[in-house]
Design a protein around this motif. Sequence first.
Motif, PDB file in Angstrom:
ATOM      1  N   GLY A 111       0.769  -1.231   0.000  1.00  0.00           N
ATOM      2  CA  GLY A 111       0.000   0.000   0.000  1.00  0.00           C
ATOM      3  C   GLY A 111       0.799   1.280   0.000  1.00  0.00           C
ATOM      4  O   GLY A 111       0.224   2.362   0.024  1.00  0.00           O
ATOM      5  N   LEU A 112       2.148   1.182  -0.040  1.00  0.00           N
ATOM      6  CA  LEU A 112       2.980   2.381  -0.060  1.00  0.00           C
ATOM      7  C   LEU A 112       3.807   2.432  -1.330  1.00  0.00           C
ATOM      8  O   LEU A 112       4.264   1.402  -1.828  1.00  0.00           O
ATOM      9  N   ASP A 116       7.727   6.768  -0.751  1.00  0.00           N
ATOM     10  CA  ASP A 116       7.177   7.050   0.574  1.00  0.00           C
ATOM     11  C   ASP A 116       7.640   6.051   1.628  1.00  0.00           C
ATOM     12  O   ASP A 116       7.708   6.380   2.821  1.00  0.00           O
ATOM     13  N   LEU A 120       9.793   5.302   6.599  1.00  0.00           N
ATOM     14  CA  LEU A 120       9.402   4.356   7.640  1.00  0.00           C
ATOM     15  C   LEU A 120      10.527   3.829   8.528  1.00  0.00           C
ATOM     16  O   LEU A 120      10.369   3.792   9.758  1.00  0.00           O
ATOM     17  N   GLN A 158       0.314   6.895  16.201  1.00  0.00           N
ATOM     18  CA  GLN A 158      -0.436   5.917  15.418  1.00  0.00           C
ATOM     19  C   GLN A 158      -0.229   4.487  15.917  1.00  0.00           C
ATOM     20  O   GLN A 158      -1.178   3.709  16.033  1.00  0.00           O
ATOM     21  N   ILE A 279       0.236  -1.411   8.364  1.00  0.00           N
ATOM     22  CA  ILE A 279       0.389  -0.504   7.228  1.00  0.00           C
ATOM     23  C   ILE A 279      -0.390  -1.033   6.033  1.00  0.00           C
ATOM     24  O   ILE A 279      -1.104  -0.299   5.336  1.00  0.00           O
ATOM     25  N   GLY A 282      -3.922  -0.213   6.206  1.00  0.00           N
ATOM     26  CA  GLY A 282      -4.258   1.209   6.173  1.00  0.00           C
ATOM     27  C   GLY A 282      -4.420   1.842   7.539  1.00  0.00           C
ATOM     28  O   GLY A 282      -4.848   3.000   7.632  1.00  0.00           O
ATOM     29  N   ARG A 285       0.185   5.136   8.566  1.00  0.00           N
ATOM     30  CA  ARG A 285       0.823   5.692   7.387  1.00  0.00           C
ATOM     31  C   ARG A 285       1.956   6.616   7.820  1.00  0.00           C
ATOM     32  O   ARG A 285       1.855   7.292   8.855  1.00  0.00           O
TER      33      ARG A 285
END
Length: 317
Positions: A111-112, A116, A120, A158, A279, A282, A285
């Motif tokens: 999903g990244l 980006d 991380l 998060q 991650i 979702g 992020r």
Amino acid sequence: MRAIVIREPGGPEVLDWQEVPDPEPSRGEVLIDVAASAVNRADVLQRQGFYPPPKGASEIPGLECSGTVVAVGADVERIKPGDEVCALLAGGGYAERVAVPWQQVMPLPEGLSLVDAAGLPEVVCTVWSNVFMTARLRRSETLLVHGGTSGIGTMAIQLAKAFGSRVIATAGSPEKVRRCLELGADEALNYREEDFSTKQADVILDIIGAAYLKKNLDALAVGGRLVVIGMQGGRVGELDLGKLLAKRASVSAAGLRARPVDEKGAICAGVVRDVWPLIGAGAIRPVIEARMPMRDAADAHRLLESGEHIGKILLFR
């Protein structure tokens, strides 16, 4: 290859985009064609001459990267050329290529984008190792995180919420307080106007150091754990041992960069096992303030030092 070189200790203007020798993977290392790196406070300290790389590490700044594996040395496990990855580094990220121990290389989370994902490794591994491995934050406990809109702060908020903890964050402006709440903090304080020492937290993640030591101890609950990971507010402070004993509390301090490869590998393995699925779903992020060309690293450092950013500043190729 080309890389950012620190000509001499100084301001952002000492960062130059120059040709340097290509790295070669040694035994147990992976060679990554870098898509992006990210700016961390440690890079600024290194540029200023206050934080030299560990013995044997690259003099090129950059503690994390994302990219594609182009070669592997002997005794490398699981990783092969063509894999898209991100990696925790001891240095060398501000470059077109970097060699890194295979244990510190992680698959790209679902999903990244490749760019980006560079935001991380350093923040996730820092939060995971300190908040969850060292301080053992548990579900329903309260985490107090200072610098809630920093790269580390945005990830700590998060992650703690994803694992069922309550979060209090400090920040330096009404806008930053609002962003902490948007990220999931249950409470956010403007440290310029409010006193966080009246709160009670089971775990405190502190980037300030000496200037916050007394207030952090006041804010610890019985059995609380204070983890110091930065010294922006000084390195020498006075600790009330009587209060520490009365609260049955503990204080620890830890860096990440100079840890042995096996320790970093254990942290990365835990991150892949327990954080990457969040991650992919979702739930978490990286918060990204800016994506800037790597050759413009000086401007990226100026943005970080301004304190006007929220989250990570990425440097892409």
